[in-house]
Enzyme design. Structure first.
Site, PDB file in Angstrom:
ATOM      1  CG  HIS A 312       1.163   5.628  -2.899  1.00 42.60           C
ATOM      2  ND1 HIS A 312      -0.124   6.029  -3.172  1.00 42.60           N
ATOM      3  CD2 HIS A 312       1.103   4.902  -1.748  1.00 42.60           C
ATOM      4  CE1 HIS A 312      -0.932   5.578  -2.225  1.00 42.60           C
ATOM      5  NE2 HIS A 312      -0.223   4.886  -1.352  1.00 42.60           N
ATOM      6  CG  ASP A 369       3.402   0.273   1.971  1.00 47.62           C
ATOM      7  OD1 ASP A 369       2.701   0.093   2.972  1.00 47.62           O
ATOM      8  OD2 ASP A 369       2.947   0.640   0.878  1.00 47.62           O
TER       9      ASP A 369
END
Length: 434
Positions: A312, A369
């Protein structure tokens, strides 16, 4: 004075330029974050700063969300995301984000009743869905219909009236799920389902998504809890692309519906809200082409392909939201009993990556996600609706950020500067002489 404001410290930063030296004030947030205030830089020196992508530029002060990417911390209004995901509901979290504090029982009941009261769409809007082709992207429908809804709510469009903004917020949070479910039904050619007054927010959404006129579903409590968690974990995430878009549009004086519609469009991009879609596309590529997992992992290490859903930009350790959804997946996936080679492949990739030093040493852990995509697919939510789900979850955060912006007495219209690199002055040449 806005609660988000900070006071300058007594410290200053010294900036040495070729023709002058400036002392710039330093401000500090409640969690020790420090910033050099350059608001007067251009006026004092003629210089601006360059920061493509704004990765080192603070555009505002905010009391809504705190992130420590190095330590894997996410808090809404000071409340740890782990506590909210386990103990709160999406509606309660939405109230807290917008109003600053967790609601009392009476406040939560009033807010919930507001959402129930406004969950229906004007009948004139039902015909608007028929104007979209069956293959229209649900995000395009969502953005367009949010603006269309504003046409039927002219009494709450004044951004300078706190009462209207508060009422608009409740209507938007309530109606966005109805719009989203209707967009899905439109794309599959099924009748649009009316919401039910006997179901709470997330259960009602699942009803509108999966019920048909002659077959009402009874949403499973574990699925409802998992959906609550998915939405809570996406409710806000500081000054990301879509949130900054909402603030920028709002700074022009645009109403809440218009600003959040712009946020939907920013979220639509694959670099932002489309990340969980990219995870499913990757899994489909692997499974449909019968690629061996070992071969795919080697291609990832050779940088020939990307491992989507890992790592991320903000979190340099484990994404705290991923830990929560990992636990949710352990409950939801076995209960649904879905036999899906893509989900099976996702679990295999997770197992390999969490043990492989190549990924661990680079802090390439599964992010939110990765797990949200698995959970939503198992629930039966199609891939092209993933970003729409993200938008439903992010709506309270956008509204909270918009409200904070317009209540800030220092608010100015957003207007970044640039460094011009085009041609110098030159004369117009008539077309016959070109």
């Amino acid at each position: 004075m806005s609660s988000a404001m900070t006071e300058p410290t007594t410290q200053t930063a010294k900036l040495e330029l070729p023709d002058t030296t400036l002392d710039l004030p330093i401000t500090e947030g409640t969690e020790g974050e420090k910033a050099v205030d350059i608001a007067a830089l251009r006026k004092a020196s003629g210089y601006i700063t360059m920061d493509p992508g704004y990765g080192n530029t603070g555009s505002c002060e905010s009391a809504i969300t705190f992130i420590d990417g190095e330590k894997g911390i996410l808090r809404y209004r000071g409340y740890p995301i782990e506590q909210l995901a386990e103990q709160s509901t999406f509606v309660e979290t939405a109230y807290m984000l917008i109003n600053g504090e967790l609601p009392t029982s009476d406040q939560l009941a009033t807010f919930s009743n507001q959402l129930t009261h406004h969950q229906l769409l004007h009948e004139g809007l039902r015909n608007a869905f028929d104007g979209f082709p069956s293959k229209a992207p649900p995000m395009a429908i969502l953005s367009a219909m949010i603006n269309a809804v504003s046409c039927y709510n002219p009494d709450v469009l004044d951004a300078s009236d706190p009462g209207q903004v508060s009422e608009a917020a409740a209507r938007l949070i309530s109606k966005v799920r109805t719009i989203a479910a209707a967009a899905y039904k439109t794309t599959i050619g099924q009748p649009i389902m009316y919401p039910r007054v006997d179901l709470k927010y997330c259960a009602n959404f699942l009803h509108m998504m999966f019920s048909t006129p002659h077959n009402y579903i009874d949403p499973d409590p574990d699925l409802v809890k998992a959906l609550n968690q998915v939405l809570i974990l996406h409710a806000d995430h500081e000054q990301n692309c879509s949130t900054s878009t909402v603030r920028m549009v709002g700074s022009s004086g645009a109403n809440l519906f218009a600003s959040c519609s712009a946020g939907v469009l920013a979220l639509w991009g694959w670099r932002h809200g489309g990340a969980n879609v990219a995870v499913l596309n990757m899994l489909e590529y692997i499974t449909s082409n019968d690629i061996k997992l070992e071969d795919f992992i080697e291609k990832v290490k050779a940088k020939e392909v990307k491992l989507m859903g890992f790592g991320h930009r903000v979190y340099k350790s484990y994404d705290p939201r991923a830990k929560i959804l990992q636990k949710a997946a352990e409950v939801v996936l076995p209960k649904l009993g879905v036999q899906d080679p893509m989900i099976d492949m996702a679990r295999r990739i997770e197992e390999v990556a969490l043990k492989d030093d190549y990924f661990v040493s680079r802090n390439l852990y599964p992010n939110v996600d990765f797990y949200s995509g698995m959970i939503m697919r198992a629930m039966g939510i199609p891939t092209d609706m993933f970003t729409v789900m993200f938008a439903i979850g992010r709506m309270p955060g956008w509204i909270a950020q918009y409200k904070e912006l317009i209540e800030d007495p220092r608010m100015r219209i957003s207007r970044p500067r640039q460094i011009y690199t085009g041609a110098n002055v030159r004369d117009y040449v008539p077309i016959a002489q070109r």
